[in-house]
Design an enzyme around this catalytic site. Structure first.
Site, PDB file in Angstrom:
ATOM      1  N   SER A 139      42.751  45.173  45.016  1.00  0.00           N
ATOM      2  CA  SER A 139      42.172  44.112  44.184  1.00  0.00           C
ATOM      3  C   SER A 139      43.182  42.983  44.008  1.00  0.00           C
ATOM      4  O   SER A 139      44.383  43.224  43.935  1.00  0.00           O
ATOM      5  CB  SER A 139      41.757  44.664  42.815  1.00  0.00           C
ATOM      6  OG  SER A 139      42.868  45.266  42.167  1.00  0.00           O
ATOM      7  N   CYS A 170      44.044  49.572  32.556  1.00  0.00           N
ATOM      8  CA  CYS A 170      42.937  48.911  33.249  1.00  0.00           C
ATOM      9  C   CYS A 170      41.577  49.211  32.622  1.00  0.00           C
ATOM     10  O   CYS A 170      40.622  48.462  32.834  1.00  0.00           O
ATOM     11  CB  CYS A 170      42.915  49.309  34.720  1.00  0.00           C
ATOM     12  SG  CYS A 170      44.324  48.699  35.654  1.00  0.00           S
ATOM     13  N   ARG A 203      35.539  36.489  49.370  1.00  0.00           N
ATOM     14  CA  ARG A 203      35.882  35.850  50.642  1.00  0.00           C
ATOM     15  C   ARG A 203      34.829  36.215  51.696  1.00  0.00           C
ATOM     16  O   ARG A 203      34.985  37.196  52.433  1.00  0.00           O
ATOM     17  CB  ARG A 203      37.275  36.288  51.092  1.00  0.00           C
ATOM     18  CG  ARG A 203      38.384  35.887  50.117  1.00  0.00           C
ATOM     19  CD  ARG A 203      39.755  36.288  50.616  1.00  0.00           C
ATOM     20  NE  ARG A 203      40.792  35.932  49.666  1.00  0.00           N
ATOM     21  CZ  ARG A 203      41.392  34.745  49.603  1.00  0.00           C
ATOM     22  NH1 ARG A 203      41.024  33.792  50.446  1.00  0.00           N
ATOM     23  NH2 ARG A 203      42.341  34.505  48.711  1.00  0.00           N
ATOM     24  N   HIS A 217      39.954  41.782  39.503  1.00  0.00           N
ATOM     25  CA  HIS A 217      40.305  42.821  38.534  1.00  0.00           C
ATOM     26  C   HIS A 217      41.151  42.196  37.424  1.00  0.00           C
ATOM     27  O   HIS A 217      42.368  42.401  37.363  1.00  0.00           O
ATOM     28  CB  HIS A 217      41.058  43.930  39.259  1.00  0.00           C
ATOM     29  CG  HIS A 217      41.432  45.112  38.428  1.00  0.00           C
ATOM     30  ND1 HIS A 217      40.927  45.344  37.151  1.00  0.00           N
ATOM     31  CD2 HIS A 217      42.282  46.157  38.688  1.00  0.00           C
ATOM     32  CE1 HIS A 217      41.448  46.465  36.676  1.00  0.00           C
ATOM     33  NE2 HIS A 217      42.270  46.967  37.584  1.00  0.00           N
ATOM     34  N   GLN A 235      51.552  52.140  40.934  1.00  0.00           N
ATOM     35  CA  GLN A 235      50.176  52.367  41.341  1.00  0.00           C
ATOM     36  C   GLN A 235      49.994  52.154  42.839  1.00  0.00           C
ATOM     37  O   GLN A 235      49.156  52.809  43.470  1.00  0.00           O
ATOM     38  CB  GLN A 235      49.239  51.456  40.546  1.00  0.00           C
ATOM     39  CG  GLN A 235      49.170  51.824  39.078  1.00  0.00           C
ATOM     40  CD  GLN A 235      47.992  51.205  38.365  1.00  0.00           C
ATOM     41  OE1 GLN A 235      46.985  50.862  38.952  1.00  0.00           O
ATOM     42  NE2 GLN A 235      48.115  51.056  37.050  1.00  0.00           N
ATOM     43  N   CYS A 282      40.073  53.909  37.145  1.00  0.00           N
ATOM     44  CA  CYS A 282      41.384  54.531  37.001  1.00  0.00           C
ATOM     45  C   CYS A 282      42.262  53.690  36.091  1.00  0.00           C
ATOM     46  O   CYS A 282      42.091  52.475  35.979  1.00  0.00           O
ATOM     47  CB  CYS A 282      42.038  54.697  38.371  1.00  0.00           C
ATOM     48  SG  CYS A 282      42.177  53.180  39.330  1.00  0.00           S
TER      49      CYS A 282
END
Length: 388
Positions: free
Chosen positions: A243, A91, A206, A344, A151, A374
């Site tokens: 995410s 990431c 949103r 993400h 995760q 992370c």
């Protein structure tokens, strides 16, 4: 030693990372090429001066295989002399691309370099490069005989062990959408956004989100075997406080301060300090804490010296654990919302954070910003920039 500066940083809007999403019809190399083109079009810069283009991408298979950064460089009609390479720190891939780019400037290896990143999660789905196999179990069995975990389970462990309940997770997710919607309505993202196809605004925000709708969502990662292994888990991580799958690309124009002066370009920020850290790969998502402490120590700064923090909201439990451990002012944490609302796109998220952070510093008059995220395998990058 040279100073490494950010001349500009831009990103596409975040598209829903599934078929029918606003960017799902665009090949990821074309998506990245468009961002490179738009970034350079904002400046009177001869592209032949670019020493390298360093891109982040996580799922390097299918349409994202074969060094997608070089493909995007050529697709953007940049000179064939401009090279490109693609890095994978999960990431944090594009944040690592930024580190490599800026560190190349500091070392004297580059004068002008572009760091970028892309991920089309609709076209190259997450884990499609592993073909459903647990690629880590066999080589790590001697050290982690029970195996590493996903995760999602890691996010659950963070919530359980730091005693962050479902109400706090959902409240943080609500804040993310509210702050992102507020910033978007005020035009706060305008300076960092470049259109992609017909998409001109983030479609992952949103504004209508409520605690009631969030509270009605079911936990996303329930698993009987994991429940037996980790009885402390309360199963509080949902699609609402995580995410979303996202498509997007981002790019930053980085150069030495002397090169910027020579070319008549005005830096927006300078790089102050860098760090990367590893931590428990089972907890996996906690390395943002040691990485942040390391980068603050290298910078000679304290938490209170930082005007804004961008801690990637892979799951709400990550920034909430980080905030507990660092003792940072919660009002300075992701003040424009984070990945829960802004998405993400894995390989592009590091530069998305950078774009949002630089613009926030400029629009509020802040001086220092710290970003961290992370990464799978129990790692994290951390970066401190200083507004010029």
């Amino acid at each position: 030693m040279e100073t490494a500066v950010i001349v500009d940083v831009v990103r596409t809007p975040s598209g829903r990372g599934k078929p029918g999403g606003g960017l799902s019809g665009i090949h990821p190399a074309t998506l990245l090429a468009g961002v490179l083109t738009d970034l350079l079009a904002r400046h009177d810069l001869d592209p032949a001066l670019i020493d390298d283009v360093i891109g982040g991408c996580v799922t390097q298979s299918g349409e994202q295989a074969g060094n997608i950064t070089r493909t995007a460089v050529l697709a953007a009609s940049l000179p064939e002399s401009v090279p490109g390479t693609t890095v994978d720190r999960q990431c944090g891939s594009s944040q690592q691309a930024v580190h490599f780019a800026a560190q190349g400037v500091l070392a004297g290896a580059y004068d002008v370099v572009v760091a970028c990143g892309v991920e089309s999660m609709s076209r190259s789905p997450m884990f499609s490069n592993t073909q459903g196999k647990d690629i880590n179990r066999a080589p790590l069995a001697h050290r982690y005989p029970e195996g590493l975990i996903s995760q999602g389970i890691s996010a659950e462990l963070l919530a359980a062990r730091w005693k962050i309940d479902r109400a706090a997770l959902d409240a943080f997710a609500l804040r993310s959408h509210a702050e992102a919607a507020r910033t978007a309505a005020a035009g706060g993202f305008a300076a960092e956004l470049v259109a992609a196809g017909e998409l001109t605004a983030d479609e992952t925000i949103r504004p209508q989100t409520t605690l009631e709708t969030l509270g009605g969502l079911r936990p996303a990662f329930t698993d009987e075997a994991m429940a037996r292994r980790f009885p402390e888990i309360d199963w509080s991580i949902t699609p609402g406080n995580s995410s979303p799958l996202t498509d997007g690309a981002a790019a930053a124009l980085i150069m030495s301060e002397s090169a910027a002066n020579r070319l008549g370009l005005t830096p927006r920020a300078r790089f102050h300090s860098f760090a990367v850290a590893g931590d428990d790969p089972t907890l996996m998502l906690t390395a943002v804490v040691p990485a942040s402490r390391k980068v603050l120590s290298r910078a000679g700064l304290g938490v209170d010296d930082i005007d804004t923090f961008e801690v990637n909201e892979a799951f709400a439990s990550v920034p909430l654990v980080w905030q507990q451990e660092l003792g940072a002012d919660p009002a300075r944490l992701n003040p424009r919302g984070g990945a829960i609302a802004l998405g993400h796109p894995l390989g592009a998220s590091g530069i998305r954070l950078l774009a949002t952070m630089v613009n926030h510093l400029e629009q509020t008059g802040g001086r220092y910003g710290l970003q961290t995220m992370c990464e799978a395998g129990g790692m994290a990058n951390a970066t401190i920039v200083e507004r010029v």
